[in-house]
Design a protein around this motif. Sequence first.
Motif, PDB file in Angstrom:
ATOM      1  N   ILE A 130       0.823  -1.228  -0.237  1.00 46.31           N
ATOM      2  CA  ILE A 130      -0.022   0.106  -0.118  1.00 46.31           C
ATOM      3  C   ILE A 130       0.775   1.402  -0.089  1.00 46.31           C
ATOM      4  N   MET A 131       1.766   1.466   1.310  1.00 43.40           N
ATOM      5  CA  MET A 131       2.654   2.502   1.289  1.00 43.40           C
ATOM      6  C   MET A 131       3.758   2.761  -0.187  1.00 43.40           C
ATOM      7  N   ALA A 132       3.569   1.891  -1.277  1.00 43.50           N
ATOM      8  CA  ALA A 132       4.174   1.817  -1.979  1.00 43.50           C
ATOM      9  C   ALA A 132       4.034   2.893  -3.568  1.00 43.50           C
ATOM     10  N   PHE A 133       2.663   2.821  -3.202  1.00 45.37           N
ATOM     11  CA  PHE A 133       1.922   3.986  -4.696  1.00 45.37           C
ATOM     12  C   PHE A 133       2.121   5.314  -3.124  1.00 45.37           C
ATOM     13  N   PRO A 134       1.581   6.068  -4.889  1.00 37.69           N
ATOM     14  CA  PRO A 134       2.054   7.443  -3.988  1.00 37.69           C
ATOM     15  C   PRO A 134       0.936   7.331  -3.870  1.00 37.69           C
ATOM     16  N   LEU A 135       0.395   8.279  -2.534  1.00 36.99           N
ATOM     17  CA  LEU A 135      -0.750   7.581  -1.570  1.00 36.99           C
ATOM     18  C   LEU A 135      -1.973   8.159  -1.759  1.00 36.99           C
ATOM     19  N   PHE A 136      -1.731   9.310  -2.024  1.00 36.31           N
ATOM     20  CA  PHE A 136      -3.408  10.355  -3.138  1.00 36.31           C
ATOM     21  C   PHE A 136      -3.805  10.024  -4.391  1.00 36.31           C
ATOM     22  N   VAL A 137      -2.481   9.357  -5.454  1.00 39.24           N
ATOM     23  CA  VAL A 137      -3.406   8.657  -6.658  1.00 39.24           C
ATOM     24  C   VAL A 137      -3.759   7.290  -6.262  1.00 39.24           C
ATOM     25  N   LEU A 138      -3.348   6.379  -5.099  1.00 32.20           N
ATOM     26  CA  LEU A 138      -3.890   5.304  -4.539  1.00 32.20           C
ATOM     27  C   LEU A 138      -5.611   5.442  -4.372  1.00 32.20           C
ATOM     28  N   TYR A 155     -13.735   5.567   2.134  1.00 32.17           N
ATOM     29  CA  TYR A 155     -12.879   4.197   2.332  1.00 32.17           C
ATOM     30  C   TYR A 155     -11.191   4.114   1.633  1.00 32.17           C
ATOM     31  N   ALA A 156     -11.705   4.924   0.422  1.00 34.14           N
ATOM     32  CA  ALA A 156     -10.463   5.630  -0.270  1.00 34.14           C
ATOM     33  C   ALA A 156      -9.478   6.136   0.761  1.00 34.14           C
ATOM     34  N   THR A 157      -9.729   6.890   1.115  1.00 35.47           N
ATOM     35  CA  THR A 157      -9.187   8.093   2.578  1.00 35.47           C
ATOM     36  C   THR A 157      -9.064   6.443   3.807  1.00 35.47           C
ATOM     37  N   ALA A 158      -9.528   5.862   4.328  1.00 32.54           N
ATOM     38  CA  ALA A 158      -8.768   4.855   5.005  1.00 32.54           C
ATOM     39  C   ALA A 158      -8.229   3.555   5.211  1.00 32.54           C
ATOM     40  N   ILE A 159      -7.725   3.169   3.773  1.00 32.38           N
ATOM     41  CA  ILE A 159      -7.686   2.472   3.525  1.00 32.38           C
ATOM     42  C   ILE A 159      -5.920   2.805   3.868  1.00 32.38           C
ATOM     43  N   ILE A 160      -5.829   4.567   2.774  1.00 35.93           N
ATOM     44  CA  ILE A 160      -5.038   4.421   2.196  1.00 35.93           C
ATOM     45  C   ILE A 160      -3.458   4.950   3.665  1.00 35.93           C
TER      46      ILE A 160
END
Lengths: 290, 550
Positions: A130-138, A155-160
């Motif tokens: 998860i951390m490997a992605f740029p979080l905002f893009v994820l 959900y998206a904000t929670a996951i990142i």
Amino acid sequence: MSDISPTQSGNGMLAHLGHVMKENPVTALSFGLFALFVLQAFFGHWLVPYDPLATNSVRALEAPSADHWFGTDQLGRDVFSRVIVATRLDLTISVLAVAISFVIGSVLGAVAGYWGGWLDAVLNRILDTIMAFPLFVLAMGIVAALGNTVENIIYATAIINIPFYARVVRAEVNIRREAGFALAARLSGNGHLRTLAFHIFPNALPPMMVQVSLNMGWAILNAAGLSFVGLGVRPPTPEWGIMVAEGANYIISGHWWVALFPGLWLMLAVFTFNLMGDGLRDLVDPRRRT
Amino acid sequence: MLSVKDLSVAFKTRKGQVDAVRGISFDLAPGETLGIVGESGSGKSVTSYALMRILDAGGRISAGDVTWNGRDLRAASESAMRQVRGREISMIFQNPRAALNPIRKVGHQIEDVLRQHGRATRANAHAKAIAALEAVKIRNATDRYHAYPFELSGGMCQRIVIAIALACDPRLMIADEPTTGLDITTQKAVMDLMRDLIRERGMSSIVITHDLGLAAEYCDRLAVMKDGQIVEAGPSVNLFANPQHPYTRKLVDATPRPGVAIRDLLPPEARTPDLPHEVGSRALLEVVDLVKTYPGKSGPVHAVKGISFTIREGQSVGLVGESGCGKSTTSAMLVRLLDPTSGAIVFDGHEIGGIPAERFLRDPRRGQVQMVFQDATDSLNPRHNAFDSIAEPLRRLGGLRGAALHARVEELAHLTGLPDHLLTRYPHQLSGGQKARVGIARAIALDPKFLILDEPTAALDVSIQAVVLNLLADLRARLGMTYLFVSHDLNVVRLLCDHVIVMQDGQIVEQGPTATVMDAPSHPYTRDLLQSAPTPPAPIAAHAPAKAAE
């Protein structure tokens, strides 16, 4: 001897809050600002002078005045009313997102930190992914894939955010796994789960609170950012990110107030949450009680 | 050579000014070793920091003079102090592992110091570092040069620290609790080495310690500190044999040593008649061929290699050994926190070693076998107050609630001498002795038949240790408990136990009645342990009348 009852927290907590605020004026300031935001979120709809959705093309793009404190936007809507009303949506998104990532991150981190072994290894690799992605893009990707709704922003904000909580909890639980009090709890008849949940995990709360407050600000920014790029909340719903996005078009023409005020509120909210961290930590740390 | 006059150190804290050191004076002659002895919080470490001018932020020398070879250290500039530190006065700190940089080879760390003070050049630093390692009697110095601190034992690390401290031939060495946390045989080796090196070089030294016996053995002169003041100073032998100040007498009395009874540790006015405890003939615990093997990266690790012993009802058995001998693993298995690899633990006629630890939690015998942990601070949940800590086993296993729970907790507090009003306090608001009492109260809450005491006094000051040991002796007599007392300190074991088991390297090397093992040890390792314990001079004058009166 009822005064040594273990359930004396009610009054004690309030007194403790007073003590923490008195000791640190910055904390008191941030708690005050937070109270203000909560007030806006709950009662904003009734307090504002105008309907945030009502357009008035005659008075479009008016500068701040006594009538319209923060001016009006391109459709003649009152910016002040919109900024205040937007608080509820923005706070809801960030509080829910942080709550979800707090719970899931805590469970994952606690399990990984307590049992270790392959469970720990697998969880860590997932979090690394998860951390490997740029979080905002994820987050953008998740919202785009799941559908453009407010729930999906949450959900998206929670996951990142999950990895941050999981890591803090994992480290805090890991160092206390073999602590004397954890062993003593097991001798008192607590199984592994009870020991973990009621004896070890609560000791991870103080650093978690710092994480929560930092994350709250971040979650608000994230939600606003998603709206800014056109994902999630849709116009005409009042939301700080959209308002900044819409107002940005008018900055060049000199109508600075349309973007400035929602941006200012966004900044104030983030500022408040970041300042609250130390205060929240002191609040849940029994060692601060004297 | 060093002269301290009316030195006072004050710290600014949130609650106002705290005077840590209040007007102490002493002189140190060339070649002399001074021991500064005191309990925690007495200001002994702060004194040494003040001499080196390395006080924490907020601390300052508020009054007095420190004169070093005619120079005023209090007024010296920071750059002048940098020249003094390390080159003229060096210091050894408590935890050797923390004092060394974990990611640099020890040889390089010695070179750093040599070159910083211009004692070596790039060309000859390597050879000088190896010579320094050899001076502190490290075998294979050329190989050890490349070792990292984590690859070395605690005793080795302390030798490296000594090598660094001596690298620039200082005139004075200050050692702050140099052997705390080291095994007793290592302690002796390190202290002997330090004494020899200091004598060889004609240096002076100041040894700061809480251990009166150790100080008396290695120092020429002692200064006893209490609450920031020196209450008594004098030659070691006199001070120990004939203490003048009541506090010194209390400390001397409280130091466990051969030939005294457990009550003698307490001040005379607090000595109550010893309560006898009865040793039954029935075996309460039988351990048969107990083995614990851990899987390790380089093959299995045999922590406990098949030990057998029997503990009779009411008996107090001492389990003695140095760190890594398997005594903690053994006690964890006996208290059923850890599953043995093989072997049997027969408790009260039933085999309990085969019940998995997680299932034993719900066994009716869970309350019968309890434990007092080593570090009282670590063993109390920081988020629970004293009441909740004691109440936990009563709630979970005893099923007590409400008024009955309150009554029982208060009864336990009373039994362990914990005042009622402390029950609402959190661990950080309690003193070390009070925390130890909470830990003991929790362990005996369910009236266990068998109590394992894992070094319960290791982290306590001697005077508090004396009180806690006596409390344990009283509880044993009143409640008829059976003890397994795990310790590295033979002098403490001698006071409390009827029977001693000596472990080395996962095996029992000797066991028998305390008097036999202590006075006529048959195994060389036991003899080693006994000889390593610091032997303070016998305080003849102080105790002869007391003994006669009994």
